[in-house]
Design an enzyme around this catalytic site. Structure first.
Site, mmCIF file in Angstrom:
data_model
loop_
_atom_site.group_PDB
_atom_site.id
_atom_site.type_symbol
_atom_site.label_atom_id
_atom_site.label_comp_id
_atom_site.label_asym_id
_atom_site.label_seq_id
_atom_site.Cartn_x
_atom_site.Cartn_y
_atom_site.Cartn_z
ATOM 1 N N LYS A 127 0.847 -1.196 0.000
ATOM 2 C CA LYS A 127 0.000 0.000 0.000
ATOM 3 C C LYS A 127 0.879 1.241 0.000
ATOM 4 O O LYS A 127 1.663 1.477 0.917
ATOM 5 C CB LYS A 127 -0.940 0.066 1.204
ATOM 6 N N GLU A 133 8.255 0.445 12.226
ATOM 7 C CA GLU A 133 9.183 1.548 12.467
ATOM 8 C C GLU A 133 8.329 2.778 12.695
ATOM 9 O O GLU A 133 7.672 3.268 11.778
ATOM 10 C CB GLU A 133 10.136 1.701 11.281
ATOM 11 N N CYS A 141 11.803 10.440 10.386
ATOM 12 C CA CYS A 141 11.675 9.757 11.668
ATOM 13 C C CYS A 141 12.942 9.827 12.504
ATOM 14 O O CYS A 141 12.882 9.920 13.727
ATOM 15 C CB CYS A 141 11.286 8.296 11.428
ATOM 16 N N GLU A 200 6.853 13.793 18.945
ATOM 17 C CA GLU A 200 7.374 13.893 17.582
ATOM 18 C C GLU A 200 6.542 14.918 16.815
ATOM 19 O O GLU A 200 5.364 14.689 16.526
ATOM 20 C CB GLU A 200 7.329 12.536 16.885
#
Length: 500
Positions: free
Chosen positions: A190, A265, A301, A400
């Protein structure tokens, strides 16, 4: 001057993106489509199919049908496919970088840097081609009983559902697809709804390389309905995902019903620790601020979005970081002078602007802290931002943000720096800046993070990448990634007529 990317879109000759199921390109069953808006201009770039539950079911069924043949295929067949595909990627690098710029506005200048380049993706395929005929099992001596063989085998795990993020489609495509196909798995991939056109072309090239029908299938669309059906599908054996922690937790929940294997992750809040003996404090500041602002505009990230800086070099660091922020340029991603991009969509823009308001209450604003206007008003641009004197427990130091925002935290001792670095729910990466090799090794061993860079950081195709704590499960890259797409089987075989 009004910013536009439409001439580049027209030059690329984009056509409506379709699903790739069982070796055929097809629209969604219900005809649903997604219109992609460019994050730098708000202009319509093109449409692609939105896969509904029935389309995902078709893709999974095609992967399941192809698995017995691909899972037992010759090593030479899989090696040949991966190597041929790597060459096709290299040959089409410029085309793919242009498609990425139309997807997520990552500038061509940054798309040529190794970690985010097509070349890096090609190297990942080349690397994993080398494991296909080497990642085997063992023959062990009997521990007890009669004369027998004790053998272990590595076999492909089955059908893999892989979900890509929008920010690094080349590398993440490679890190998931190369080991999975190399191990003998079949896949339903996807693409992110914010980076589909580059991935569609990558799948076209994979088919050109000789991919058998059904071995890899592509579905496009948002998390609901496309992603949700994929992660909950009972005939998917493993889910590999890179993205937000919230979605990662949802995948773990969804996996419980069938005990799917998962690789996740999930981001980070990585620290850069700058000691007073850093070889070049100014360069450390530019490297840290550059990772937060250049290229992906902090939407990475592993970016060091917390700077833990010794008080003896604190002011020097802030001055150099501020100079780096002033050097960042925005605009047309096809302009070679542009080195950074906007935030990916309006939702992310509003989220980051909210963090900027929190930051103004939690730290000292050094530079930035606002949305860019003028020629950039139609895009999702945010100025490079530095907050100084931030408490490590502040929101902007713990959560984050995924934007061009650096929180700078002072420290006075090595012990304090280690404690501050580890005081987070994340553990993806960290950076150390010191001229003392003993200190570098000592601190690196004590940090709870998956990848530590000393006086710099780079991505290597053969090294494992992943995080501790809530930064995820498992690793991508190297042998560990290849083995993560296999199951380990034990076989006991008597050598005589007597039973064991």
């Amino acid at each position: 001057m009004t910013l536009t990317v439409l001439p580049h879109r027209d030059a690329a000759g984009l056509k409506a993106g379709q699903l790739y199921v069982g070796g055929q390109w097809t629209p969604a069953r219900d005809g649903a489509t997604w219109t992609h808006l460019h994050p730098a201009t708000g202009e319509e770039i093109g449409e692609f199919a939105v896969a509904g539950a029935a389309d995902v079911d078709d893709a999974v069924a095609a992967a399941r049908e192809a698995f017995p043949s691909w899972g037992t295929s010759r090593a030479s067949t899989r090696i040949g496919l991966l190597l041929k595909y790597a060459e096709l990627l290299r040959a089409h690098a410029d085309e793919l970088r242009a498609l990425q710029a139309l997807d997520n506005s990552v500038p061509l200048s940054f798309g040529a840097i190794y970690a985010t380049s097509v070349a890096a993706a090609a190297d990942v395929f080349t690397h994993h081609a080398g494991w296909v005929d080497k990642a085997g099992g063992q023959t062990l001596p009997p521990y007890q009983g009669g004369d027998h063989l004790a053998l272990t085998f590595r076999e492909p795990i089955g059908v893999v559902g892989a979900i890509l993020p929008w920010n690094a489609p080349f590398l993440l495509f490679a890190q998931k697809v190369a080991p999975a196909l190399g191990a003998g798995c079949t896949m339903v991939l996807k693409a992110s709804e914010y980076a589909s056109f580059a991935v569609i072309r990558m799948v076209e090239l994979l088919a050109e390389a000789g991919l058998p029908d059904g071995v890899l299938n592509l579905v496009t669309g948002p998390g609901d309905p496309t992603g949700e059906r994929l992660i909950t599908h009972p005939d998917v054996d493993k889910v590999s995902f890179t993205g937000s922690r919230a979605v990662g937790k949802r995948i773990v929940e969804a996996s419980a019903g069938t005990l799917k294997r998962v690789s996740l992750e999930l981001g980070g809040k990585s620290p850069a620790i700058v000691f007073p003996d850093a070889p070049n404090v100014g360069l450390a500041a530019m490297t840290t601020m550059g990772a937060v602002t250049m290229g992906l505009s902090g939407q990475a990230c592993v970016a060091n979005t917390r700077a833990l800086v010794h008080r003896d070099v604190y002011d020097e660091f802030l001055g150099a970081a501020q100079g780096m922020a002033a050097a960042v340029t925005y605009g047309d991603p096809f302009d070679p002078g542009v080195i950074s991009c906007p935030l990916v969509n309006g939702r992310q823009l509003e989220r980051v602007l909210g963090y900027l308001e929190k930051g103004k209450a939690e730290g000292r604003l050094v530079t930035g802290g606002e949305r860019l206007g003028g020629d950039y008003a139609s895009g999702n641009f945010v100025a490079p931002t530095i907050f100084a004197d931030v408490d490590n427990h502040a929101t902007i130091a713990q959560e984050e943000i995924f934007g061009p925002v650096l929180a700078v935290v002072p420290f006075e001792s090595e012990e304090e720096a280690i404690a501050l670095a580890n005081d987070t729910e994340y553990g993806l990466g960290a950076g150390l800046f010191t001229a003392d090799s003993a200190r570098a090794f000592r601190v690196a061993r004590r940090l709870r993070a998956g990848t530590i860079g000393v006086n710099g950081f780079q991505v290597e195709p053969h090294l494992p990448f992943g995080g501790f704590k809530q930064s995820g499960l498992g690793r991508e890259g190297g042998l560990s990634a290849f083995e993560a797409y296999t199951e380990l089987k034990t076989v006991l075989m008597p050598l005589g007529e007597e039973l064991m």
